[in-house]
Design a protein around this motif. Structure first.
Motif, PDB file in Angstrom:
ATOM      1  N   VAL A  68      14.027  -0.742   4.447  1.00  0.00           N
ATOM      2  CA  VAL A  68      14.156   0.691   4.229  1.00  0.00           C
ATOM      3  C   VAL A  68      12.805   1.336   4.500  1.00  0.00           C
ATOM      4  O   VAL A  68      11.780   0.906   3.955  1.00  0.00           O
ATOM      5  N   ALA A  69      12.794   2.364   5.339  1.00  0.00           N
ATOM      6  CA  ALA A  69      11.541   3.038   5.719  1.00  0.00           C
ATOM      7  C   ALA A  69      11.136   4.016   4.614  1.00  0.00           C
ATOM      8  O   ALA A  69      11.143   5.230   4.792  1.00  0.00           O
ATOM      9  N   ASP A  70      10.751   3.452   3.465  1.00  0.00           N
ATOM     10  CA  ASP A  70      10.434   4.264   2.289  1.00  0.00           C
ATOM     11  C   ASP A  70       8.935   4.336   2.020  1.00  0.00           C
ATOM     12  O   ASP A  70       8.517   4.684   0.914  1.00  0.00           O
ATOM     13  N   ASN A  71       8.132   4.001   3.016  1.00  0.00           N
ATOM     14  CA  ASN A  71       6.680   4.028   2.848  1.00  0.00           C
ATOM     15  C   ASN A  71       6.079   4.889   3.959  1.00  0.00           C
ATOM     16  O   ASN A  71       5.791   4.395   5.052  1.00  0.00           O
ATOM     17  N   PRO A  72       5.891   6.188   3.694  1.00  0.00           N
ATOM     18  CA  PRO A  72       5.390   7.069   4.759  1.00  0.00           C
ATOM     19  C   PRO A  72       3.998   6.676   5.218  1.00  0.00           C
ATOM     20  O   PRO A  72       3.158   6.251   4.425  1.00  0.00           O
ATOM     21  N   GLY A  73       3.776   6.817   6.520  1.00  0.00           N
ATOM     22  CA  GLY A  73       2.466   6.490   7.061  1.00  0.00           C
ATOM     23  C   GLY A  73       2.573   5.877   8.438  1.00  0.00           C
ATOM     24  O   GLY A  73       3.592   5.997   9.125  1.00  0.00           O
ATOM     25  N   VAL A  74       1.507   5.223   8.853  1.00  0.00           N
ATOM     26  CA  VAL A  74       1.407   4.550  10.148  1.00  0.00           C
ATOM     27  C   VAL A  74       1.258   3.064   9.877  1.00  0.00           C
ATOM     28  O   VAL A  74       0.341   2.643   9.156  1.00  0.00           O
ATOM     29  N   GLN A  77       0.832  -1.213   0.000  1.00  0.00           N
ATOM     30  CA  GLN A  77       0.000   0.000   0.000  1.00  0.00           C
ATOM     31  C   GLN A  77       0.867   1.264   0.000  1.00  0.00           C
ATOM     32  O   GLN A  77       0.869   2.040   0.981  1.00  0.00           O
ATOM     33  N   PRO A  78       1.614   1.531  -1.060  1.00  0.00           N
ATOM     34  CA  PRO A  78       2.539   2.671  -1.055  1.00  0.00           C
ATOM     35  C   PRO A  78       1.845   3.994  -0.729  1.00  0.00           C
ATOM     36  O   PRO A  78       0.896   4.393  -1.397  1.00  0.00           O
ATOM     37  N   ARG A  79       2.293   4.634   0.368  1.00  0.00           N
ATOM     38  CA  ARG A  79       1.803   5.940   0.817  1.00  0.00           C
ATOM     39  C   ARG A  79       0.297   5.920   1.084  1.00  0.00           C
ATOM     40  O   ARG A  79      -0.341   6.966   1.103  1.00  0.00           O
ATOM     41  N   PHE A 124       5.461  -3.032   4.663  1.00  0.00           N
ATOM     42  CA  PHE A 124       6.821  -3.295   4.201  1.00  0.00           C
ATOM     43  C   PHE A 124       7.032  -4.789   3.991  1.00  0.00           C
ATOM     44  O   PHE A 124       6.345  -5.627   4.574  1.00  0.00           O
ATOM     45  N   LYS A 125       8.015  -5.102   3.160  1.00  0.00           N
ATOM     46  CA  LYS A 125       8.651  -6.407   3.155  1.00  0.00           C
ATOM     47  C   LYS A 125      10.018  -6.215   3.805  1.00  0.00           C
ATOM     48  O   LYS A 125      10.611  -5.150   3.698  1.00  0.00           O
ATOM     49  N   PHE A 126      10.490  -7.230   4.491  1.00  0.00           N
ATOM     50  CA  PHE A 126      11.791  -7.095   5.139  1.00  0.00           C
ATOM     51  C   PHE A 126      12.656  -8.311   4.817  1.00  0.00           C
ATOM     52  O   PHE A 126      12.160  -9.398   4.499  1.00  0.00           O
ATOM     53  N   TYR A 127      13.964  -8.092   4.891  1.00  0.00           N
ATOM     54  CA  TYR A 127      14.921  -9.177   4.699  1.00  0.00           C
ATOM     55  C   TYR A 127      15.280  -9.780   6.056  1.00  0.00           C
ATOM     56  O   TYR A 127      15.601  -9.043   7.000  1.00  0.00           O
ATOM     57  N   VAL A 128      15.238 -11.100   6.146  1.00  0.00           N
ATOM     58  CA  VAL A 128      15.667 -11.794   7.360  1.00  0.00           C
ATOM     59  C   VAL A 128      17.138 -12.149   7.159  1.00  0.00           C
ATOM     60  O   VAL A 128      17.476 -13.136   6.496  1.00  0.00           O
ATOM     61  N   VAL A 129      18.033 -11.341   7.727  1.00  0.00           N
ATOM     62  CA  VAL A 129      19.459 -11.507   7.454  1.00  0.00           C
ATOM     63  C   VAL A 129      20.128 -12.505   8.392  1.00  0.00           C
ATOM     64  O   VAL A 129      21.257 -12.940   8.139  1.00  0.00           O
ATOM     65  N   GLY A 130      19.445 -12.864   9.473  1.00  0.00           N
ATOM     66  CA  GLY A 130      20.044 -13.830  10.393  1.00  0.00           C
ATOM     67  C   GLY A 130      19.050 -14.318  11.418  1.00  0.00           C
ATOM     68  O   GLY A 130      18.063 -13.638  11.713  1.00  0.00           O
TER      69      GLY A 130
END
Length: 595
Positions: A530-536, A95-97, A485-491
Motif C-alpha cells: 500500500v502506497a501509504d508513505n508519501p515521499g520519494v 521512515q514514515p513521511r 516500504f515493506k511488501f508482501y511476496v504473494v507469488g
C-alpha cells in the motif's frame, strides 16, 4: 530532540510547563531518543596477506551496531573525514513521511562532502528484528555498513522462546584493492566488474584463505543453550548459502518482520536480506563446528567469487581436546544448487498472528509488469569493453536509470523541472519470450538511459510482477529492494509469467513481508504493498554492479489530504549538490545525466 531546562521563576515556565511535560511524556510513551556519532575515515586493514586503506565508520569493519527498541527515534551524526562524498541508508526502515533521511545518493539527497557532517533522523515504526545500515554511494557499501538491532517495544517480548544469548553475524565482501578504484575502472571501460578476493564474517575471511585462520571469528557457546543469530548479508554481488555443521537452524524473522518458524539445515540469503535464526547448542560431542558462508550463483557467465568463508561455533567447558579441524557442514548446498535456493524461498511465510497480522492488500488499483534485464548502452565509436564495443548496463522495462545532478526528492518537493521524467512505463515496450536462450537482438539487448519515475497517489494498492529475462544469455537471480516500504511476496515461479494461471497460485493469507526479495533466474515474483508513505523512494537490484548499471527506478508517492499524510518538511540543512562524488570530469556522465 532532547531535554532543556527553564528557571522556575520564568513566567514562560509556569505558563507552558504542563504542556511541555505532556509532550515529553507522549514522546517517551512512543519511544526513546537515541544518539550515535559515525566518523567516516580511511583506516588501514591487513587481510589476505596484504594491507590496504579502506573507508569505514569509527575505525571498524563492519561498523558499529545500532541497538534500539521498536518505536524509538535514532539520531546519527555522520562526520565525513574521507576523501569523497558519501550517504548512509537505513535499510528496511520505513521512515514514515521522512524521505529526507533515507539516504540513497541523488535520490533523496546529495553526498555528504568531505570535511562536513550531516545528522540523520531515523524513525523506527513497525520494524522489529534485524536490519542494517550501509553507505548508498557508489560501491562504498563494501566497507561502510553495520547492523541495526530493533528489540521489541518496552513491555513486549519475542513471539518465540527467549533465547539465552544473541549474536550478530555480518556477511561482506573483501577486495585487496580499493573498491572505488575498481568500480571506476569498470564503469570507465563498460565491461565486467572485478570480483572480490574473499567473503568475510564479522570482518574476518576465515580458515580457507591465506593469512586468515588466526583471526577467524569464533562464537563461543554453552551446551544446552539457545542462541539468536542475527544475520546481515552485505555482500556486494553474490547470494549466499549459510549452514552450521551438525546443527539445525530455526528461522523466526526476516527483514525486520517475524515469520512462521521453520527448521532447516541451511539458509539462502541474498545481498540486502537480514534473518533472525535460533540455534541450540545440542551436540553432546563438545567441540568446534564450522559456520560456513558459501556462494550461490545461477547465472551463465559464471563470474563470481568461488571462495568460501568460515567462522567457528565453539563449545565452552569440559576438558576436551578439540579436533584438528572443526566439523564441516556436509549438507550445505553447492554453488549452483538452484533447487535448494528456490525451495528455501518457498518456505517463507508471515507469522500472521493477532499480534503480528498479515494485512495483504486484496483489491489492487495499480498493476505493473517490470522486466529485469542485463543490457547494453551504445558507446561512442564502439569504444567500450562489452560486445560490439558497447557498454554493459542493466534495466527495468528497458530503462537504465541515470542519476540526476540534483536529487529527485529536492526537485520534486520544490517543483524544479528538468531533473526527472514521470513516464516510467507500467510494462516493457516489447513483449517477447523473456526466458528464451536466444535473446541477442538490438530491441532486446539495447536499453534507453533516463531518469524515469513512477508517480503513485497516496494509499494506492500496488501490485508489481517482476519478470527476469535471459537477454544476452545472462539470466540470473535479482534481489530487488524497495525503500520506504515493506511488501508482501504473494507469488513466485519459473518461466514466463502467465497472467491467466499464475495469479491463481498467489498466497493472499500469510505471504512473507520483506523489503528485499530474490526474483528467480528467468522467472517471476509478484509483490503487493500500500502506497501509504508519501515521499520519494528508490527501488533497485541489491547487487551493486546491477544498481550501478541502471537496474533501478524511483517511486514518487504523492501527499494525502492531511498534514499527517504528507511529507514532513525538509530539515534546515541538506548536503549541497556540488561535485563531491567519487566521479569527476568525464566519468561523471557515465551513469549520471547532466543538467
Amino acid at each position: 530532540m532532547g531535554c532543556f531546562c527553564l528557571k522556575p521563576t520564568s513566567f514562560f515556565f509556569f505558563l507552558f510547563a504542563p504542556f511541555i511535560c505532556i509532550l515529553f511524556l507522549q514522546s517517551e510513551a512512543e519511544g526513546k531518543e537515541l544518539y550515535y556519532d559515525f566518523v567516516l575515515k580511511e583506516t588501514n586493514f591487513t587481510k589476505l596477506c596484504s594491507t590496504k586503506s579502506a573507508l569505514v565508520v569509527n575505525g571498524s569493519f563492519p561498523g558499529p551496531t545500532i541497538t534500539a527498541h521498536k518505536g524509538d527515534t535514532v539520531y546519527v551524526n555522520v562526520y565525513n573525514e574521507g576523501t569523497y562524498g558519501v550517504t548512509i541508508h537505513w535499510h528496511g526502515v520505513k521512515q514514515p513521511r521522512n524521505p529526507w533521511f533515507d539516504g540513497p545518493e541523488y535520490i533523496t539527497q546529495c553526498p555528504i562532502a568531505p570535511g562536513t557532517n550531516f545528522t540523520y533522523t531515523v524513525l523506527l515504526s513497525s520494524e522489529e528484528g534485524t536490519l542494517f545500515w550501509h553507505a548508498h554511494s557508489d560501491w562504498t557499501r563494501a566497507t561502510v555498513h553495520g547492523a541495526i538491532v530493533i528489540l521489541p517495544a518496552e513491555g513486549t517480548t519475542y513471539p518465540f522462546p527467549q533465547p539465552d544469548a544473541e549474536q550478530t553475524l555480518i556477511f561482506a565482501s573483501w577486495y585487496k584493492e580499493d573498491v572505488q578504484t575498481l568500480m571506476e575502472e569498470a564503469l570507465k571501460y563498460g565491461g565486467l566488474t572485478v570480483l572480490s578476493d574473499s567473503y568475510a564474517i564479522n570482518g574476518e575471511p576465515g580458515d580457507f584463505y591465506d593469512c586468515s585462520n588466526e583471526t577467524t571469528f569464533r562464537l563461543k557457546v554453552d551446551y544446552g543453550k539457545t542462541y539468536l543469530l542475527r544475520l546481515v548479508n552485505s555482500v556486494q554481488n553474490t547470494d549466499q548459502f549459510f549452514a552450521i555443521a551438525d546443527h539445525n537452524l530455526t528461522l523466526v524473522g526476516m527483514d525486520g518482520n517475524y515469520v512462521k518458524p521453520f527448521v532447516t539445515n541451511y539458509l539462502m540469503i541474498t545481498p540486502g536480506e537480514t534473518m533472525d535464526v535460533l540455534v541450540t547448542a545440542n551436540q553432546s560431542s563438545l567441540g568446534q563446528y564450522y559456520m560456513l558462508l558459501s556462494p550461490y550463483f545461477d547465472g551463465q557467465a559464471d563470474d563470481f567469487d568461488k571462495s568460501i568463508t568460515s567462522a567457528i561455533f565453539q563449545y565452552n567447558g569440559g576438558n576436551y581436546t578439540p579436533p584438528s579441524t572443526p566439523a564441516y557442514p556436509s549438507h550445505i548446498p553447492g554453488f549452483y544448487d538452484i533447487d535448494a535456493a528456490r525451495n528455501f524461498d518457498k518456505s517463507l511465510k508471515s507469522l500472521a498472528s493477532p499480534e503480528h497480522p498479515a494485512d495483504v492488500p486484496q483489491h489492487i488499483t495499480t498493476r505493473m509488469f517490470i522486466t529485469l534485464s542485463i543490457s547494453m548502452l551504445l558507446c561512442p565509436n564502439d569504444s567500450c569493453a562489452a560486445p560490439a564495443g558497447n557498454r554493459l548496463a542493466s534495466s527495468m522495462n528497458n530503462i537504465s536509470f541515470a542519476n540526476p545532478t540534483l536529487d529527485v526528492l529536492q526537485a520534486y518537493y520544490r517543483n524544479i523541472s528538468g531533473y526527472y521524467d514521470t513516464n516510467f512505463p507500467d510494462k516493457p515496450p516489447n513483449l517477447y519470450n523473456f526466458t528464451s536462450d536466444d535473446l541477442m537482438t538490438d530491441n532486446v539487448t539495447l536499453s534507453d538511459q533516463g531518469t524515469r519515475v513512477k508517480v503513485l497517489n497516496y494509499n494506492e494498492t500496488v501490485e508489481i510482477t517482476f519478470q527476469g529475462t535471459n537477454a544476452m544469455n545472462s539470466g540470473e537471480n535479482h534481489p530487488v529492494h524497495l525503500h520506504g516500504f515493506k511488501f508482501y511476496v504473494v507469488g513466485a515461479g519459473v518461466g514466463n509469467f502467465d497472467n491467466g494461471t499464475d495469479p491463481l497460485t498467489y498466497n493472499l493469507i500469510d505471504p512473507p513481508q520483506v523489503n528485499t526479495y530474490p526474483v528467480p533466474k528467468i522467472g517471476w515474483a509478484t509483490i503487493r504493498f500500500v502506497a501509504d508513505n508519501p515521499g520519494v523512494w528508490f527501488m533497485h537490484c541489491h547487487y551493486d554492479r546491477h544498481m550501478s548499471w541502471g537496474m533501478d527506478v524511483v517511486f514518487i508517492v504523492k501527499n494525502g489530504d492531511t498534514e499527517e499524510t504528507s511529507v514532513r518538511p525538509p530539515p534546515d540543512y541538506m548536503p549541497s549538490c556540488g561535485e563531491n562524488s567519487i566521479y569527476g570530469g568525464a566519468e561523471q556522465s557515465m551513469y549520471q545525466l547532466g543538467e
